[in-house]
Scaffold this motif. Sequence first.
Motif, short mmCIF file in Angstrom:
data_model
loop_
_atom_site.label_atom_id
_atom_site.label_comp_id
_atom_site.label_asym_id
_atom_site.label_seq_id
_atom_site.Cartn_x
_atom_site.Cartn_y
_atom_site.Cartn_z
N PRO A 50 -43.05 -50.49 -19.64
CA PRO A 50 -42.28 -51.19 -18.60
C PRO A 50 -40.78 -51.01 -18.77
CG PRO A 50 -43.11 -52.74 -20.24
CD PRO A 50 -43.75 -51.42 -20.55
N THR A 51 -40.05 -51.13 -17.66
CA THR A 51 -38.60 -51.08 -17.68
C THR A 51 -38.03 -52.37 -17.11
OG1 THR A 51 -38.71 -49.91 -15.56
CG2 THR A 51 -38.46 -48.57 -17.54
N THR A 52 -36.71 -52.54 -17.20
CA THR A 52 -36.11 -53.84 -16.89
C THR A 52 -35.31 -53.85 -15.60
OG1 THR A 52 -34.31 -53.23 -18.39
CG2 THR A 52 -36.07 -54.64 -19.26
N THR A 53 -34.28 -53.02 -15.48
CA THR A 53 -33.40 -53.08 -14.32
C THR A 53 -34.11 -52.55 -13.08
OG1 THR A 53 -32.47 -50.86 -14.61
CG2 THR A 53 -31.44 -52.67 -15.86
N PRO A 54 -33.68 -52.98 -11.88
CA PRO A 54 -34.29 -52.47 -10.65
C PRO A 54 -34.21 -50.95 -10.54
CG PRO A 54 -32.95 -54.40 -10.18
CD PRO A 54 -32.69 -54.04 -11.61
N GLN A 55 -33.04 -50.38 -10.94
CA GLN A 55 -32.90 -48.93 -10.86
C GLN A 55 -33.90 -48.23 -11.76
OE1 GLN A 55 -30.37 -51.16 -11.33
NE2 GLN A 55 -28.41 -50.24 -10.85
N GLU A 56 -33.98 -48.69 -13.02
CA GLU A 56 -34.91 -48.07 -13.97
C GLU A 56 -36.34 -48.18 -13.46
OE1 GLU A 56 -33.65 -48.42 -18.48
OE2 GLU A 56 -33.58 -50.38 -17.50
N SER A 57 -36.71 -49.38 -13.03
CA SER A 57 -38.07 -49.61 -12.57
C SER A 57 -38.41 -48.73 -11.38
CB SER A 57 -38.26 -51.09 -12.21
OG SER A 57 -39.56 -51.33 -11.75
N GLN A 58 -37.46 -48.64 -10.43
CA GLN A 58 -37.70 -47.83 -9.23
C GLN A 58 -37.88 -46.36 -9.60
OE1 GLN A 58 -37.56 -49.21 -5.78
NE2 GLN A 58 -38.74 -47.34 -5.56
N PHE A 59 -37.00 -45.87 -10.46
CA PHE A 59 -37.10 -44.46 -10.85
C PHE A 59 -38.38 -44.20 -11.63
CE2 PHE A 59 -36.55 -41.07 -13.95
CZ PHE A 59 -36.16 -40.02 -13.14
N HIS A 60 -38.68 -45.08 -12.59
CA HIS A 60 -39.86 -44.90 -13.43
C HIS A 60 -41.14 -44.88 -12.59
CE1 HIS A 60 -41.98 -46.21 -17.43
NE2 HIS A 60 -42.40 -45.05 -16.98
N PHE A 150 -21.85 -42.91 -22.60
CA PHE A 150 -22.15 -41.89 -21.59
C PHE A 150 -21.46 -40.60 -21.97
CE2 PHE A 150 -21.46 -39.59 -17.65
CZ PHE A 150 -22.67 -39.74 -16.98
N ILE A 151 -22.21 -39.48 -21.98
CA ILE A 151 -21.64 -38.17 -22.27
C ILE A 151 -21.61 -37.36 -20.98
CG2 ILE A 151 -21.88 -36.04 -23.60
CD1 ILE A 151 -23.36 -37.61 -25.72
N PRO A 152 -20.41 -37.10 -20.43
CA PRO A 152 -20.30 -36.36 -19.16
C PRO A 152 -20.94 -34.98 -19.25
CG PRO A 152 -18.19 -37.36 -19.78
CD PRO A 152 -19.11 -37.51 -20.96
N HIS A 153 -21.43 -34.51 -18.12
CA HIS A 153 -22.06 -33.19 -17.95
C HIS A 153 -23.45 -33.12 -18.56
CE1 HIS A 153 -18.12 -32.05 -16.58
NE2 HIS A 153 -17.58 -32.28 -17.76
N LYS A 154 -23.81 -34.07 -19.40
CA LYS A 154 -25.17 -34.14 -19.94
C LYS A 154 -25.93 -35.30 -19.34
CE LYS A 154 -26.01 -35.92 -24.04
NZ LYS A 154 -27.01 -36.99 -23.73
N ASP A 155 -25.34 -36.48 -19.37
CA ASP A 155 -26.01 -37.69 -18.90
C ASP A 155 -25.82 -37.88 -17.40
OD1 ASP A 155 -26.64 -38.10 -21.55
OD2 ASP A 155 -24.98 -39.48 -21.91
N VAL A 156 -26.67 -38.73 -16.81
CA VAL A 156 -26.57 -39.06 -15.39
C VAL A 156 -26.72 -40.57 -15.22
CG1 VAL A 156 -27.48 -36.83 -14.64
CG2 VAL A 156 -29.04 -38.74 -14.97
N THR A 157 -26.24 -41.07 -14.09
CA THR A 157 -26.40 -42.50 -13.78
C THR A 157 -27.22 -42.66 -12.51
OG1 THR A 157 -24.27 -42.51 -12.60
CG2 THR A 157 -24.27 -43.23 -14.91
N LEU A 158 -27.83 -43.83 -12.39
CA LEU A 158 -28.66 -44.14 -11.24
C LEU A 158 -27.84 -44.84 -10.16
CD1 LEU A 158 -31.71 -45.62 -13.19
CD2 LEU A 158 -31.62 -43.38 -12.10
N PRO A 159 -27.97 -44.44 -8.90
CA PRO A 159 -27.34 -45.20 -7.82
C PRO A 159 -27.88 -46.63 -7.83
CG PRO A 159 -28.12 -43.08 -7.01
CD PRO A 159 -28.69 -43.25 -8.39
N PRO A 160 -27.06 -47.62 -7.50
CA PRO A 160 -27.54 -49.01 -7.50
C PRO A 160 -28.61 -49.23 -6.45
CG PRO A 160 -25.36 -48.86 -6.50
CD PRO A 160 -25.64 -47.52 -7.11
#
Length: 343
Positions: A50-60, A150-160
């Motif tokens: 399981p995941t916690t945040t709405p973004q994580e849950s939606q993506f997962h 956060f490491i630029p060019h490697k990591d990514v973020t989820l839109p809210p």
Amino acid sequence: MAAFTIIILSFLTITTTVTSTTLYQSPKTTFSNYNTMLSTFKIFTYSTTPTTTPQESQFHTSLLTSHFTTQDPNHAHLFFLPFPPSTSTRSLARAIKSIRNTFPFWNRTLGADHFYLSAAGVDSSADRNVVELKKNSIQISCFPTASGMFIPHKDVTLPPVHSFEGVSSVNDTDTDTNTPFYLGYMRLTDESHHPTLIKEIKDHPDFKVELDPTNKKKKFVKSSRFCLFVYGSDMTWMVEALASGCVPVVITNHPIQDLPLMDVINWSEIAVFVGPTGGAEGLKRVLDGIEKSRYERMVESGVAVTQHLVWNAEPKAHDAFHMVVYQLWLRRHTIRYARWVEQ
């Protein structure tokens, strides 16, 4: 639902115009690469958790039910590491060690073809397993991510994640004509960032600060030329602002490197980034100095780009889920052995 439909129609009617501008980082190749991804990209998941945040849950959830997953790790381009929520550094180290010892795939690239979800990001550690995870694996975190996580060019973020409930597009003529035309609107839930500037904005007649996040929000957003955000505070309604035709203005004292979909979207085409040192008057001068043609282009592009930032219960083409997966696709090239030979 009606507002969302209007957004999509708006995009379809200006696709040729928008893609011919610099709205996309690589307008000539983005959608051809995207189509290739749809037909070839495969992801192997070690386990489900399981995941916690709405973004994580939606993506997962979207990933596990998508056609991108494969049960055969030998056909996978990337490997998904679904960690339990609030996993400690020690637990992360144990999890990576277990994967290293149980499966051959981690050791081929030291985790460079693996990715994981972490809302706040993984902190640094002296443990070899966590070091490899932090430096090599792709981290997917929530926007904004704290400095150092956060490491630029490697990591990514989820839109809210936003439901778009009660939001109207700029094509809607339902605006309250009695509402004053504000230069900028700010929904303020946290005054800890740049308190002096926030006080000046609150006292300035050309800016409207709404302390109650739900009070008349729709009216103020639609009647404002710009919607103000302080980087590091609540930015969950940025997509709503774009959909409403309110150009986001992000107040920050350093370059932002963790914006959602940075590999795809040229954010300077849809948002304004300003420093806090000029105060409210300096901010007003910057915004007043934006030419009408550029402003209208930013509004049009902002409405168009929301299709890439919206999470759908059932993923649709070019939406937030697919564009995050596209960013993973762009990171799939790693140095690996052509064939794994068991020792």
